[in-house]
Design a protein around this motif. Structure first.
Motif, PDB file in Angstrom:
ATOM      1  N   VAL A 159       0.871  -1.173   0.000  1.00 52.20           N
ATOM      2  CA  VAL A 159       0.000   0.000   0.000  1.00 52.20           C
ATOM      3  C   VAL A 159       0.904   1.218   0.000  1.00 52.20           C
ATOM      4  O   VAL A 159       1.939   1.217   0.672  1.00 52.20           O
ATOM      5  N   TRP A 183      -4.036   1.305  -2.449  1.00 52.26           N
ATOM      6  CA  TRP A 183      -3.672  -0.109  -2.505  1.00 52.26           C
ATOM      7  C   TRP A 183      -2.875  -0.358  -3.775  1.00 52.26           C
ATOM      8  O   TRP A 183      -3.259   0.107  -4.861  1.00 52.26           O
ATOM      9  N   LEU A 215      -1.331  -7.335  -4.229  1.00 51.38           N
ATOM     10  CA  LEU A 215      -1.534  -8.452  -3.314  1.00 51.38           C
ATOM     11  C   LEU A 215      -0.870  -9.685  -3.908  1.00 51.38           C
ATOM     12  O   LEU A 215      -0.967  -9.921  -5.118  1.00 51.38           O
ATOM     13  N   TYR A 219      -2.081  -9.671  -7.799  1.00 48.63           N
ATOM     14  CA  TYR A 219      -3.079  -8.708  -8.267  1.00 48.63           C
ATOM     15  C   TYR A 219      -2.519  -7.309  -8.079  1.00 48.63           C
ATOM     16  O   TYR A 219      -1.828  -7.044  -7.096  1.00 48.63           O
ATOM     17  N   TYR A 220      -2.906  -6.411  -9.014  1.00 43.37           N
ATOM     18  CA  TYR A 220      -2.357  -5.068  -9.003  1.00 43.37           C
ATOM     19  C   TYR A 220      -3.438  -4.031  -9.268  1.00 43.37           C
ATOM     20  O   TYR A 220      -4.450  -4.325  -9.909  1.00 43.37           O
ATOM     21  N   ARG A 280      -5.122 -11.003   6.649  1.00 42.46           N
ATOM     22  CA  ARG A 280      -5.623 -11.872   7.724  1.00 42.46           C
ATOM     23  C   ARG A 280      -5.537 -13.343   7.346  1.00 42.46           C
ATOM     24  O   ARG A 280      -5.538 -14.217   8.223  1.00 42.46           O
ATOM     25  N   SER A 285     -12.358 -18.200   0.464  1.00 42.47           N
ATOM     26  CA  SER A 285     -13.495 -17.406   0.893  1.00 42.47           C
ATOM     27  C   SER A 285     -13.338 -16.978   2.349  1.00 42.47           C
ATOM     28  O   SER A 285     -13.565 -17.757   3.266  1.00 42.47           O
ATOM     29  N   TYR A 286     -12.906 -15.759   2.539  1.00 41.92           N
ATOM     30  CA  TYR A 286     -12.809 -15.187   3.881  1.00 41.92           C
ATOM     31  C   TYR A 286     -12.766 -13.670   3.701  1.00 41.92           C
ATOM     32  O   TYR A 286     -12.635 -13.175   2.599  1.00 41.92           O
ATOM     33  N   PHE A 287     -12.880 -12.965   4.796  1.00 39.40           N
ATOM     34  CA  PHE A 287     -12.890 -11.510   4.745  1.00 39.40           C
ATOM     35  C   PHE A 287     -11.465 -10.976   4.856  1.00 39.40           C
ATOM     36  O   PHE A 287     -10.891 -10.901   5.940  1.00 39.40           O
ATOM     37  N   SER A 288     -10.919 -10.615   3.714  1.00 33.00           N
ATOM     38  CA  SER A 288      -9.546 -10.110   3.656  1.00 33.00           C
ATOM     39  C   SER A 288      -9.445  -8.731   4.297  1.00 33.00           C
ATOM     40  O   SER A 288     -10.319  -7.872   4.110  1.00 33.00           O
ATOM     41  N   ALA A 289      -8.387  -8.525   5.053  1.00 33.30           N
ATOM     42  CA  ALA A 289      -8.064  -7.211   5.626  1.00 33.30           C
ATOM     43  C   ALA A 289      -6.588  -7.236   5.988  1.00 33.30           C
ATOM     44  O   ALA A 289      -5.990  -8.302   6.116  1.00 33.30           O
ATOM     45  N   MET A 290      -6.020  -6.070   6.181  1.00 32.71           N
ATOM     46  CA  MET A 290      -4.586  -5.963   6.489  1.00 32.71           C
ATOM     47  C   MET A 290      -4.409  -5.718   7.979  1.00 32.71           C
ATOM     48  O   MET A 290      -4.693  -4.615   8.467  1.00 32.71           O
ATOM     49  N   ASP A 291      -3.952  -6.761   8.696  1.00 36.87           N
ATOM     50  CA  ASP A 291      -3.946  -6.684  10.154  1.00 36.87           C
ATOM     51  C   ASP A 291      -2.592  -6.356  10.770  1.00 36.87           C
ATOM     52  O   ASP A 291      -2.521  -6.051  11.962  1.00 36.87           O
ATOM     53  N   TRP A 341       1.066  -4.094   9.841  1.00 37.15           N
ATOM     54  CA  TRP A 341       1.686  -3.164   8.896  1.00 37.15           C
ATOM     55  C   TRP A 341       3.129  -2.892   9.297  1.00 37.15           C
ATOM     56  O   TRP A 341       3.465  -2.879  10.490  1.00 37.15           O
ATOM     57  N   TYR A 378     -17.755  -6.967   2.690  1.00 44.73           N
ATOM     58  CA  TYR A 378     -16.303  -6.932   2.526  1.00 44.73           C
ATOM     59  C   TYR A 378     -15.780  -5.512   2.717  1.00 44.73           C
ATOM     60  O   TYR A 378     -15.232  -4.883   1.789  1.00 44.73           O
ATOM     61  N   ASN A 403     -13.613  -2.861   5.374  1.00 49.59           N
ATOM     62  CA  ASN A 403     -12.693  -2.713   6.502  1.00 49.59           C
ATOM     63  C   ASN A 403     -12.552  -1.240   6.864  1.00 49.59           C
ATOM     64  O   ASN A 403     -12.707  -0.360   6.011  1.00 49.59           O
ATOM     65  N   TYR A 463      -9.815   1.473   8.900  1.00 49.53           N
ATOM     66  CA  TYR A 463      -8.477   1.680   9.436  1.00 49.53           C
ATOM     67  C   TYR A 463      -8.378   3.064  10.066  1.00 49.53           C
ATOM     68  O   TYR A 463      -9.049   4.007   9.627  1.00 49.53           O
ATOM     69  N   LEU A 489      -5.655  -1.538  11.651  1.00 49.82           N
ATOM     70  CA  LEU A 489      -6.955  -2.139  11.377  1.00 49.82           C
ATOM     71  C   LEU A 489      -7.856  -2.027  12.597  1.00 49.82           C
ATOM     72  O   LEU A 489      -7.489  -2.446  13.695  1.00 49.82           O
ATOM     73  N   PHE A 547      -9.429   2.016  -1.368  1.00 54.70           N
ATOM     74  CA  PHE A 547      -9.704   2.766  -0.146  1.00 54.70           C
ATOM     75  C   PHE A 547     -10.607   3.951  -0.444  1.00 54.70           C
ATOM     76  O   PHE A 547     -10.610   4.485  -1.568  1.00 54.70           O
TER      77      PHE A 547
END
Lengths: 124, 107
Positions: free
Chosen positions: A37, A47, A50, A59-60, A100, A106-112, A114, B32, B34, B36, B46, B98
């Protein structure tokens, strides 16, 4: 203790290349998807890319596709971002962040988690 | 690409106030979404994922709601350490875009 440390930033001339790195520690790096990011001076978060835990899917953001390449070395617990044909508008703090999960499925992606960021300045 | 729009862009409030920030997606992202928090010179942190799930270690005064295209972040009673910039982000599809951010300032 979970930790991400970016390095490799600096001043680079327009049109040149630069590779920034992110060293991970305190967790099983090969189990997690990883993101880049960036944040231009005084601006919001953007972003960049990934990569899945196994490195097989990447992915870009469209504006960086073809110029930037995300990669990882799971044996070295390190994430990379290779940036080519750099432009003044690529000047930013570049953060690496842990997903995460693995990046796929299948899950809820987030950046936990940094890193502290590394500064890239594109200037002649 | 999915566009994320936050409102307001900036907000002044006092310690103890209840504050709500809104985020709208340009198409349905189900849950979906999030949130921050970012303080000056620091990396983002997060707060919530999956629209309403509180990240471990985040105080319970932070809450999130919504699904589809409209979402809210609520801080029930502002504390001095909450003055920061808040970003929503969708993870429904890549690129994981974002919002532009909401700067929360002390009144």
């Amino acid at each position: 203790q979970v930790h991400l440390v970016e390095s490799g930033g600096g001043v680079v001339q327009p049109g040149r290349s630069l590779r920034v790195s992110c060293a991970a520690s305190g967790f099983t790096f090969s189990s997690y998807g990883m993101h880049w990011v960036r944040q231009a001076p005084g601006k919001g978060l953007e972003w960049v890319a990934l990569i899945w835990s196994d490195g097989n899917n990447k992915y870009y953001t469209d504006s960086m596709k073809g110029r930037f390449t995300i990669s990882r070395d799971n044996s070295m617990n390190t994430l990379y971002l290779e940036m080519n044909s750099l432009r003044a508008e690529d000047t930013a703090v570049y953060y690496c962040a842990r997903d995460r999960g693995s990046g796929g499925g299948s899950y809820f992606s987030a950046m936990d988690v940094w890193g502290q960021g590394t500064t890239v300045t594109v200037s002649s | 690409d999915i566009q994320m729009t936050q409102s307001p862009s900036s907000l002044s409030a006092s310690v103890g106030d209840r504050v709500t920030i809104t985020c709208r997606a340009s198409q349905s992202i189900t849950s979906y979404l999030n949130w921050y928090q970012q303080k000056p010179g620091k990396a983002p942190k997060l707060l919530l994922y999956a629209a309403s799930s509180l990240q471990s270690g985040v105080p319970s005064r932070f809450s999130g709601s919504g699904s589809g295209t409209d979402f809210t972040l609520t801080i029930s009673s502002l504390q001095p350490e909450d003055f920061a910039t808040y970003y929503c982000q969708q993870s429904y599809s890549t690129p994981h875009t974002f919002g532009q951010g909401t700067k929360l300032e002390i009144k």
